[in-house]
Write a protein that holds these residues in place. Structure first.
Motif, PDB file in Angstrom:
ATOM      1  N   SER A   3      50.251  -8.559  18.021  1.00 30.47           N
ATOM      2  CA  SER A   3      50.724  -7.312  17.408  1.00 30.47           C
ATOM      3  C   SER A   3      51.499  -7.582  16.120  1.00 30.47           C
ATOM      4  O   SER A   3      51.420  -6.807  15.161  1.00 30.47           O
ATOM      5  CB  SER A   3      51.589  -6.534  18.395  1.00 30.47           C
ATOM      6  N   LEU A   4      52.249  -8.683  16.062  1.00 33.67           N
ATOM      7  CA  LEU A   4      53.047  -8.989  14.872  1.00 33.67           C
ATOM      8  C   LEU A   4      52.144  -9.260  13.676  1.00 33.67           C
ATOM      9  O   LEU A   4      52.361  -8.724  12.585  1.00 33.67           O
ATOM     10  CB  LEU A   4      53.946 -10.192  15.149  1.00 33.67           C
ATOM     11  N   PHE A   5      51.096 -10.077  13.873  1.00 32.15           N
ATOM     12  CA  PHE A   5      50.173 -10.366  12.777  1.00 32.15           C
ATOM     13  C   PHE A   5      49.359  -9.136  12.418  1.00 32.15           C
ATOM     14  O   PHE A   5      49.132  -8.846  11.235  1.00 32.15           O
ATOM     15  CB  PHE A   5      49.235 -11.513  13.153  1.00 32.15           C
ATOM     16  N   ALA A   6      48.914  -8.400  13.435  1.00 33.57           N
ATOM     17  CA  ALA A   6      48.062  -7.234  13.186  1.00 33.57           C
ATOM     18  C   ALA A   6      48.764  -6.204  12.311  1.00 33.57           C
ATOM     19  O   ALA A   6      48.142  -5.576  11.445  1.00 33.57           O
ATOM     20  CB  ALA A   6      47.646  -6.608  14.510  1.00 33.57           C
ATOM     21  N   GLU A   7      50.062  -6.032  12.512  1.00 35.01           N
ATOM     22  CA  GLU A   7      50.779  -5.011  11.762  1.00 35.01           C
ATOM     23  C   GLU A   7      51.148  -5.462  10.356  1.00 35.01           C
ATOM     24  O   GLU A   7      51.058  -4.686   9.397  1.00 35.01           O
ATOM     25  CB  GLU A   7      52.041  -4.598  12.513  1.00 35.01           C
ATOM     26  N   HIS A   8      51.546  -6.725  10.213  1.00 35.39           N
ATOM     27  CA  HIS A   8      52.134  -7.150   8.946  1.00 35.39           C
ATOM     28  C   HIS A   8      51.179  -7.894   8.021  1.00 35.39           C
ATOM     29  O   HIS A   8      51.339  -7.808   6.796  1.00 35.39           O
ATOM     30  CB  HIS A   8      53.352  -8.043   9.207  1.00 35.39           C
TER      31      HIS A   8
ATOM     32  N   VAL B 180      59.759  -9.430  10.207  1.00 38.88           N
ATOM     33  CA  VAL B 180      59.175 -10.502   9.405  1.00 38.88           C
ATOM     34  C   VAL B 180      59.760 -10.387   7.999  1.00 38.88           C
ATOM     35  O   VAL B 180      59.739  -9.308   7.401  1.00 38.88           O
ATOM     36  CB  VAL B 180      57.642 -10.380   9.384  1.00 38.88           C
ATOM     37  N   SER B 181      60.271 -11.486   7.484  1.00 40.03           N
ATOM     38  CA  SER B 181      61.062 -11.422   6.247  1.00 40.03           C
ATOM     39  C   SER B 181      60.288 -10.832   5.076  1.00 40.03           C
ATOM     40  O   SER B 181      60.834 -10.024   4.305  1.00 40.03           O
ATOM     41  CB  SER B 181      61.586 -12.812   5.887  1.00 40.03           C
ATOM     42  N   PHE B 182      58.998 -11.192   4.908  1.00 35.46           N
ATOM     43  CA  PHE B 182      58.291 -10.691   3.725  1.00 35.46           C
ATOM     44  C   PHE B 182      57.985  -9.198   3.821  1.00 35.46           C
ATOM     45  O   PHE B 182      57.690  -8.558   2.823  1.00 35.46           O
ATOM     46  CB  PHE B 182      57.010 -11.501   3.455  1.00 35.46           C
ATOM     47  N   SER B 183      58.077  -8.627   5.029  1.00 38.36           N
ATOM     48  CA  SER B 183      57.785  -7.200   5.174  1.00 38.36           C
ATOM     49  C   SER B 183      58.981  -6.312   4.824  1.00 38.36           C
ATOM     50  O   SER B 183      58.813  -5.100   4.651  1.00 38.36           O
ATOM     51  CB  SER B 183      57.335  -6.910   6.611  1.00 38.36           C
ATOM     52  N   VAL B 184      60.175  -6.891   4.741  1.00 40.49           N
ATOM     53  CA  VAL B 184      61.373  -6.082   4.460  1.00 40.49           C
ATOM     54  C   VAL B 184      62.067  -6.524   3.177  1.00 40.49           C
ATOM     55  O   VAL B 184      63.213  -6.147   2.936  1.00 40.49           O
ATOM     56  CB  VAL B 184      62.370  -6.149   5.649  1.00 40.49           C
ATOM     57  N   GLY B 185      61.373  -7.289   2.361  1.00 38.63           N
ATOM     58  CA  GLY B 185      61.978  -7.786   1.128  1.00 38.63           C
ATOM     59  C   GLY B 185      62.492  -6.680   0.220  1.00 38.63           C
ATOM     60  O   GLY B 185      63.606  -6.766  -0.322  1.00 38.63           O
TER      61      GLY B 185
END
Length: 318
Positions: free
Chosen positions: A98-103, A240-245
């Protein structure tokens, strides 16, 4: 032997009882028992016997179990290849955590599928613990997620992207921008995405290491929804850090440091090893570690090659 008979027997082996197999196949117990009886008669082997603790399989039953999975997988593969040949299109069935699928999946799939007019990608989200079974039974062609704790020799595993999970809160939260102790973190309300419900992966590992009690965990339908609630002061989220930069740069979110935070992980591509791998899975394995693919996963696929300037990261491994 018919595919229906083999499917009934394989489900019985996998689930450990005729009742569970019937529920899984959405048929009656009598139907499953009838299919198994036909196999016993044709093969001249009891295949298994019932004991108080469950089912005990004969050597022939164990051999049939492995062959049944292989035969059913080849049947599904043949049907798909014939269908693709008739329609002139190829299909990649991709399973993902789910983490990879979303981000990261949207950018990767958009770019990968856009390279060929005859290629379609079908994405499904699964618990990473099921990846090996899905691949061996040929239910999917490739799977992306955390590296399995044990890796069967029939599978290949290709690491391709490191990522970082951080703890974030809204700008007005008491923990915003500071170091928190383990005790403080355990007292917080944790806003989590669906990956927290799994037993494997980086997010469940962080929660276990921190000792976060289940009563303080709120699981949302998506990781983005959990982060949005954190912005409004609802609690602390793992992201995930790159998703909230952008949110961090704008001050809408603040990072919280603490024991085991931030946490680092990596995504891996799993497929059948050697010649057993589907051709589309082999293509994806070669493509997924390229700079263009990395760029697409981190920022989406809307960046032209001429404007792509990859950053250089140096990591020392002991």
């Amino acid at each position: 032997m018919t595919p229906t008979q083999l499917r009934a027997f394989a489900a019985t082996v996998r689930l450990g009882s005729v009742k569970a197999a019937a529920a899984d196949l959405e048929v009656t117990e009598a139907a499953v028992s009838m299919h198994i009886a036909h196999l016993r008669k044709e093969l001249g082997d009891r295949l298994f016997t019932r004991v108080a603790s469950g089912l005990v399989f004969t050597p022939g039953g164990l051999r049939l179990a492995s062959r049944a999975i292989e035969m059913l997988g080849l049947q599904d593969l043949t049907v798909r290849e014939v269908s693709q040949a008739g329609s002139g299109r190829r299909l990649l069935r991709l399973a993902a955590s789910s983490l990879f699928a979303e981000h990261a999946a949207p950018g990767l799939i958009d770019l990968f599928a856009g390279r060929a007019d005859d290629l379609s990608v079908e994405l499904s989200v699964h618990n990473a613990q099921r990846f090996a079974h899905l691949l061996v039974t040929r239910a999917v062609d490739a799977a992306i997620g955390p590296r399995p704790a044990t890796l069967d020799e029939s599978l290949s595993c290709t690491p391709f992207l490191n990522y970082q999970v951080i703890a974030v809160v809204g700008g007005a939260h008491p923990l915003a921008g500071r170091q928190a102790s383990a005790a403080e973190l355990q007292e917080q309300t944790w806003l989590l995405g669906p990956s927290a419900a799994s037993r494997t992966g980086l997010v469940p590992s962080v929660l276990r290491r921190l000792g976060i009690p289940e009563r303080n965990q709120r699981i949302y339908q998506s990781h983005a929804a959990a982060v949005e609630d954190a912005k409004r002061g609802g609690g602390l989220a793992l992201a995930v850090s790159f998703s909230v930069g952008k949110d961090l740069a704008a001050g809408d979110l603040r990072q919280v440091a603490g024991p085991h935070l931030p946490a680092r992980g990596s995504w891996h591509l799993l497929a059948l090893a050697g010649q057993e791998a589907a051709s589309t899975a082999s293509e994806l394995r070669r493509f997924v570690a390229t700079p263009r693919a990395t760029q697409a996963m981190l920022r989406g696929s809307g960046v032209t090659a001429g404007r792509f300037r990859p950053a250089v990261h140096v990591t020392l491994w002991t």
